[in-house]
Scaffold this active site. Structure first.
Site, short mmCIF file in Angstrom:
data_model
loop_
_atom_site.label_atom_id
_atom_site.label_comp_id
_atom_site.label_asym_id
_atom_site.label_seq_id
_atom_site.Cartn_x
_atom_site.Cartn_y
_atom_site.Cartn_z
N PRO A 70 -1.04 -4.05 2.73
CA PRO A 70 -1.27 -2.90 3.62
C PRO A 70 -1.75 -1.68 2.83
CG PRO A 70 1.06 -3.04 3.09
CD PRO A 70 0.36 -4.11 2.27
N TRP A 71 -1.76 -0.52 3.48
CA TRP A 71 -2.32 0.68 2.87
C TRP A 71 -1.27 1.64 2.35
CZ3 TRP A 71 0.06 4.49 5.42
CH2 TRP A 71 0.45 4.24 6.73
N ASN A 72 0.00 1.45 2.71
CA ASN A 72 0.95 2.56 2.53
C ASN A 72 1.39 2.79 1.08
OD1 ASN A 72 2.49 0.11 2.86
ND2 ASN A 72 4.29 1.41 2.98
N LYS A 111 -6.85 -9.58 -0.29
CA LYS A 111 -7.51 -8.88 0.82
C LYS A 111 -6.79 -7.54 1.02
CE LYS A 111 -7.50 -7.99 4.71
NZ LYS A 111 -7.43 -6.56 5.13
N ALA A 144 3.67 -6.84 14.19
CA ALA A 144 2.70 -7.27 15.20
C ALA A 144 1.59 -8.09 14.55
CB ALA A 144 2.12 -6.04 15.90
N THR A 145 1.09 -7.62 13.40
CA THR A 145 0.05 -8.37 12.69
C THR A 145 0.62 -9.68 12.17
OG1 THR A 145 -0.73 -6.21 11.95
CG2 THR A 145 -1.79 -8.14 10.97
N CYS A 171 8.03 1.25 3.70
CA CYS A 171 8.75 0.23 4.48
C CYS A 171 10.25 0.30 4.26
CB CYS A 171 8.22 -1.15 4.16
SG CYS A 171 8.28 -1.52 2.40
N GLU A 202 10.05 -11.09 -2.98
CA GLU A 202 8.99 -10.57 -3.86
C GLU A 202 9.66 -9.72 -4.95
OE1 GLU A 202 4.98 -9.89 -2.31
OE2 GLU A 202 5.62 -7.80 -2.27
#
Ligand code: NAD
Length: 503
Positions: A165-167, A190, A244-245, A297, A478
Site C-alpha cells: 500500500p501507500w501509507n 507491485k 475490501a481489496t 495500520c 511478517e
C-alpha cells in the site's frame, strides 16, 4: 550480471523536474503503459514523478524473467544471500536521505518520520540477514536402520508476487523483499499508485546488487494484481492493504488456488488502567495515533480509560494534539503532513461530520504551519472525540486518519471485552504503572502484539516481533525471523538407502 548499477538505480533529476521511473523487468527499465502522474498531496500542482500503468503484458514479462532466474537464485547459498542482503542494506543507508525526501513528497508524511522509516528498511534487511544463519538448514530424522533417513528441507516458492500500500510503503516493501529474497525467491513487486516512487527506487537499489530478474517492479493497479494472481508461475502472493481489496484478491486467488499472505487493517485499542501515569500515557498515545496523520495500520485507533479519569486524560491528550504542527511534509517544524489522497481526505472529513452530527463533541486541534498552502493540499487538523461510545462508527470502524475517540469504561473486564469486540486483531497496548498488571491484561487481548506503555515503538527492537493480525487483520506473519518462514515451503526426502553424508 547485476540488474542495474547503482547510479542508474536512482537517477538524478533537476530541481522541480518529475522523476520518471519505468517498470523494472528482467533487470531493465521499461516505460510501457499509460503514464501515471504522482502528485504531492501537500501541493496539488507539483508532479513529483511519473510511473506507468502496467498490466498483463508487463506482468507476463516480469514473471517470465523472474522464473528464468529463480532456480539459480534458489541455488545460491544462504551465506551468499546474507552477504547480498547486507550489501542492499548499506546501499539503502547510503541513499537514505534522498529516498526519504522523495517518499515524503509523494506520500505526505513528515520528512523526519519517512527518514526514520528509510533507516528502518536497512535495519530490516540486516535483521533478516542475521536471522538467516541456521534457519534454512535441513532437519534429518534417523529411521533407526542403516541408510534410512528422512530429510526435511526448506525450499523457496520460486516466484512470489508482493503487493504493497501507500501509507508506510518503504518499510512495508522492505519487510516483504528481505525475507522473500533471503528464502531464495525471486520477487515481482507491485507498489501502490498513491506512493510508487520511493518503493520503486528502494527495489531498484536492492535489484542492483542481485542477479538480473531476481527483483522486478511492475507499477499499476488492479489489472497488474489480477495478472499476478492468475499467472501460474507466481507461486505465492504477499499482500498488504485494506480488507475490501483483500477480499477481491483472495476471491481471485481462490479460483487460482494460490496461497496468499495477508497484512490488513487494524482497529488498535489502547487500554489505560486506573493507575497509569496519564501525562506519559498521553504522550505515547498521541505519538502513535497521529503519526503519518493517523494513516498507520497498527497505530492507536481507540482509547479506553476508566470513567473517573476520562476527563483528565482527554485534557492531556488535547494539549498534546494541539501542539502538532500541520503542514508541508518537507517543513522541518511540521509534525503532521497532509493526508495522502483525495479519498482519504474526504473520508475523514465526512467521518468527523457524521460523528459531530451524532451529537459527539469533536475537538479540532493542532497548529496550522502555513495557512496559504492549505487550499493546495489534503490538509486536515487533528481531532479528538473525548467522550465516544463503544458502538460509535468512529470506534467500531478503522478510521485510518487523524481523529481519535476516547471511551470510558467501568471496570477492566469491560475494557478487555470492548477491546476484543472487533473483527480486527492487529496491535494493542496497555498503559499502567504496574507492568505486571498490564501484562495480565495483555494476556487477554486478541491481537498479534500488545505493547505495554508504548504503542508502535518497541524499545526492545521491533525486529523480534512477528508482525501480523488475528481475525480479519491478516493471515500469516511478517518481519522478525519468522517472516522468512512465510516464503518457504517444506520438501521432504524419504532417504532410504542414501548415504548418511547426503542426509
Ligand atoms: P488498498 O487495499 O487500497 O491497496 C493495497 C494494494 O492493493 C495497492 O497496491 C493497490 O494498488 C492494490 N489494489 C487496489 N485495488 C485493487 C483491486 N481491486 N484489486 C487488486 N489490487 C488492488 O490499501 P491502501 O489504501 O493502499 O492502504 C490502506 C489499508 O492498508 C488500511 O486498511 C491499512 O490498515 C492497511 N495496512 C495494513 C498493514 C499491515 O501490515 N497489516 C500495513 C499498512 C496498511
Amino acid at each position: 550480471m547485476s540488474a542495474l548499477d547503482t547510479a542508474s538505480a536512482f537517477p538524478e533529476v533537476r530541481p522541480g523536474e518529475p522523476l520518471t521511473l519505468g517498470h523494472l523487468v528482467g533487470g531493465a527499465e521499461r516505460r510501457t503503459g499509460t503514464p501515471i502522474e504522482v502528485r504531492n498531496p501537500g501541493r496539488h500542482d507539483e508532479i513529483v514523478g511519473i510511473v506507468f500503468e502496467g498490466g498483463a503484458a508487463e506482468v507476463d514479462e516480469a514473471v517470465r524473467d523472474a522464473a528464468d532466474v529463480a532456480d539459480a537464485w534458489a541455488a545460491t547459498s544462504p551465506a551468499e544471500r546474507e552477504r547480498l542482503l547486507r550489501e542492499a542494506a548499506d546501499l539503502i543507508d547510503a541513499h537514505a536521505d534522498r529516498i526519504a525526501e522523495l517518499a515524503a513528497r509523494e506520500n505526505g508524511s513528515a520528512l523526519s518520520i519517512v527518514r526514520a522509516e528509510t533507516g528502518a528498511c536497512a535495519i530490516s534487511f540486516r535483521a533478516i540477514a542475521d536471522a538467516l544463519a541456521g534457519r534454512l538448514e535441513d532437519e534429518v530424522y534417523d529411521g533407526g536402520e542403516r541408510g534410512v533417513y528422512v530429510r526435511v528441507e526448506r525450499r523457496p516458492y520460486g516466484v512470489v508476487g508482493c503487493i504493497v500500500p501507500w501509507n508506510a510503503p518503504l518499510i512495508l516493501t522492505a519487510n516483504k523483499l528481505a525475507p522473500a529474497l533471503a528464502a531464495g525467491n525471486a520477487v515481482v513487486l507491485k507498489p501502490s499508485p498513491n506512493a510508487p516512487l520511493g518503493v520503486t527506487i528502494l527495489a531498484r537499489l536492492v535489484a542492483s546488487v542481485l542477479p538480473a530478474g531476481v527483483v522486478a517492479v511492475v507499477n499499476g493497479g488492479a489489472d497488474a494484481v489480477s495478472a499476478l494472481i492468475d499467472d501460474p508461475r507466481v507461486r505465492k502472493l504477499s499482500f498488504t492493504g485494506g480488507g475490501a481489496t483483500a477480499r477481491i484478491v483472495l476471491a481471485r486467488a481462490a479460483a487460482a488456488l494460490k496461497p496468499v499472505h495477508l497484512e490488513l487493517g487494524g482497529n488498535d485499542p489502547a487500554i489505560v488502567l486506573a493507575d497509569a501515569d496519564l501525562a506519559a500515557t498521553a504522550d505515547g498515545i498521541v505519538a502513535s495515533a497521529f503519526r503519518r496523520a493517523g494513516q498507520v495500520c497498527f497505530a492507536v485507533k481507540r482509547v479506553y480509560v476508566p470513567r473517573e479519569r476520562q476527563a483528565e486524560l482527554a485534557e492531556l491528550l488535547s494539549e498534546r494534539i494541539d501542539r502538532l504542527r500541520v503542514g508541508d511534509a518537507l517543513d522541518p517544524t511540521v509534525t503532521m503532513g497532509p493526508l495522502n489522497n483525495a479519498m482519504q481526505y474526504r473520508r475523514i472529513e465526512e467521518l468527523a461530520e457524521r460523528t459531530a452530527g451524532a451529537g459527539r463533541e469533536v475537538r479540532e486541534l493542532g497548529q496550522v504551519a502555513s495557512p496559504e498552502a492549505w487550499p493546495q493540499g489534503y490538509f486536515l487538523r487533528p481531532r479528538l472525540v473525548p467522550d465516544a461510545a463503544s458502538d460509535d462508527e468512529l470506534v467500531v470502524e478503522e478510521q485510518f486518519g487523524p481523529i481519535l475517540p476516547v471511551v470510558g469504561y467501568a471496570d477492566e473486564a469491560e475494557a478487555v471485552a470492548q477491546a476484543n469486540a472487533t473483527p480486527y486483531g492487529l496491535a494493542s497496548s496497555v498503559w499502567s504503572s504496574d507492568p505486571e498488571a498490564a501484562a495480565h491484561i495483555a494476556g487477554r487481548i486478541e491481537a498479534g502484539v500488545t505493547f505495554i506503555n508504548s504503542h508502535l515503538f518497541s524499545p526492545a527492537g521491533s525486529r523480534w516481533i512477528p508482525f501480523g493480525g488475528w481475525k480479519q487483520s491478516g493471515m500469516g506473519w511478517e518481519g522478525s525471523p519468522h517472516g522468512i518462514d512465510e516464503y518457504l515451503q517444506f520438501h521432504s526426502v524419504d532417504a532410504q538407502g542414501l548415504a548418511r553424508s547426503r542426509a
